[in-house]
Each structure stands twice: as structure tokens, then as C-alpha cells.
Enzyme design. Sequence first.
Site, short mmCIF file in Angstrom:
data_model
loop_
_atom_site.label_atom_id
_atom_site.label_comp_id
_atom_site.label_asym_id
_atom_site.label_seq_id
_atom_site.Cartn_x
_atom_site.Cartn_y
_atom_site.Cartn_z
N ASP A 46 -22.04 -7.89 41.65
CA ASP A 46 -22.08 -7.80 40.17
C ASP A 46 -20.70 -7.63 39.55
OD1 ASP A 46 -24.80 -8.14 40.23
OD2 ASP A 46 -25.26 -6.01 40.09
N LYS B 94 -12.88 -10.29 54.99
CA LYS B 94 -14.23 -9.78 55.24
C LYS B 94 -14.59 -8.92 54.03
CE LYS B 94 -12.03 -9.44 59.61
NZ LYS B 94 -12.31 -10.79 59.99
N HIS C 282 -9.63 -15.22 57.03
CA HIS C 282 -9.93 -14.02 57.84
C HIS C 282 -10.46 -12.85 57.01
CE1 HIS C 282 -8.76 -10.97 61.06
NE2 HIS C 282 -9.45 -11.88 61.73
#
Lengths: 176, 176
Positions: free
Chosen positions: B127, B122, B120
Site C-alpha cells: 500500500d 529482496k 538481487h
Amino acid sequence: RPVREVLFFPSPPSCTEALLAEAAGPGAPVQPCPCPLPRNDCSLSRLLRRLLSARRSLEICLFAFSCPQLGRAVRLLHRRGVRVRVVTDAQYMGLRGSQIGLLRHAGIQVRHDQGCGYMHHKFAIVDRRMLITGSLNWTTQAIQTNRENVLVVEDAEYVKPYLDEFERIWEEYNPT
Amino acid sequence: RPVREVLFFPSPPSCTEALLAEAAGPGAPVQPCPCPLPRNDCSLSRLLRRLLSARRSLEICLFAFSCPQLGRAVRLLHRRGVRVRVVTDAQYMGLRGSQIGLLRHAGIQVRHDQGCGYMHHKFAIVDRRMLITGSLNWTTQAIQTNRENVLVVEDAEYVKPYLDEFERIWEEYNPT
Ligand SMILES: [Zn+2]
Ligand SMILES: [Zn+2]
């Protein structure tokens, strides 16, 4: 030094009874819980501890809220005189196990969205000073089985915009 | 000064054509897009710009990924030689409009969970230096209609644990 913490989930099932009982009546003797779950420190107990540190205010902006321990912590803060305000998503509010009814029953102010789109935030602000935000909905399923993250930040540069967002939503969802 | 930004959604529909075309061929003349959408700066264009700043690596850990502009940005970075790795949730991968097939087709490494519970998260890491995290799934529906938040942080104290979490998941989801 300001708090900076990252919590990852899933968090293994654990007993938070002592933590919650102590927060409910500081100083009172705590009955040991008879349940067989481990008492280890875990992401859930850390999240609970951050919330229970509230002394003056707690803003909560949550898509889904059904975890009983977190619901108990929020009601406990309300009883302790903390000003609690909750914003949630209408679609999820009525689901089985939702804590929203219990919060309202306890006298806590709750507002929900009226329109299309989800109120998909998952954040809380403690004492206008500490931001708790991430991917985690406050549900037992998410806490115990999902890969989730929660950031704890005590930096005004981050807290301020979330407070402003909360106030905007709070006004927008004003039913009167 | 390290980047610190908070983005809120919904973001109004806007044309990101110029932004993406310029990123695809820096210096090349950009054809003006004939679409009627406004070219305003918005949360989506800011998110795109942060991603397009990648020069070496991009880790993406996303429950749902179907936004075409964000998919195009990620493929563009891959073509530019950025090392892109994507982790996603199996349940959502096959949904209509998912970008995952297009990413794989472009040669980008994608891994997905195999078990119960949702992946779940996000978040994305640019870099190994900039963390982008919040409630937002990369879908047009979420971007244009939901209340969502995204934090952009360039602070090693926050970036490091998310990088470690990415590597843990990357190994765990290794199909071989
Ligand atoms: Zn117990
Ligand atoms: Zn256009």
C-alpha cells in the site's frame, strides 16, 4: 539527528584510495592515486564512510566477503583499536578472493557456521549504534553489477534485535 | 503508531493453512487443516500477515520466489483486487518450484531483468506505506534452513526511496 540512509547498487567503479588512505593516517599527507577511476561520491564510498566512522566496535555478519576495499577498511579499523568481530558462511569463506583469510591473518576474530543452511545475513553494526543491512554481499561483483540495497539506521529499536542476533550466532559458532 | 518489526529466520515448519484460508474468504468457516504441523506464530506467519494486510497495492522485487505459501498469498491479494506488480531475476525465474509461472498464469504482471548482473533485491512494499526488506529470498529452503533477517518499516523516509527504485526497475525491465 540519527542517521537514516538508503544506498542502491550497482555503484560505478570509483577510486576510494584517498578515502582509505586518510582513514589509515588522519592528518598525514595523502599521495594522489594515479589510477584513472573517477573520485565521485558513490554508494560504495558512502558505505565505506559509514564503516570508517567506527570508534569502538564493529560486528559483521556476512554471507560473502571478498571486496578488497571493504576488507581494507575493516583491517584498518582493527589496527585503530576498534573491536572487530566477523561471522561468515563456511561455504563461501574458502572461495577465491575471499577477504576472510586476510582478516584472520590481521588478527581479527572470525567465526563461521558449521551446519546445514546458509548464514545468509548481510549486516554490520557500528559502535552498537548504527545498523547497516540489506541485500548486498560485500563482493566487487555485487557492488559493481547487481541491483542491491543497503539501509543505514541509527534507531535502537532496529539495532538491538540485530545485535542480539549477532551475539546468538557468535555463541552458536563458538568452536570451543 | 507505525509498524516496526524485525523477523529472523530460520522459521520452524508450521501450518499457515488457517491464516491463508481466512484471508481468502473473510467470514467464511475455515476447515481445520489435517496436517500435523504446529500452528504457532512464527516469522513466516508474521511475514504472511504483513503481506495480507495489503488493500490497494503490492510491489515485489525479489531475486528468487518459490515459497508456495507466499505465492498463494500474493495470488489471493491479486484476486481481492490489490494491484500486484512483481520484478524478479531472469536466472532464477525458470528454476524448479519457482512461483513466477503461477503468478503470471493468475494474471499478475511480472517483469524480469534482461542484462548482466543479478536483480538481487529482496523487498516488497504494501500500500505504498510499508516496506518489507532484508536478506530473505522467498524460498522454502531459505525460510526453513537459513539464517536470514527481514525488516518491516512504515516510515516514509525509507519507503519512498524503495518505491522509486521499484519504479525505475519496472520501467527499465519494460519489454516493449
Ligand atoms: Zn585510484
Ligand atoms: Zn496444515
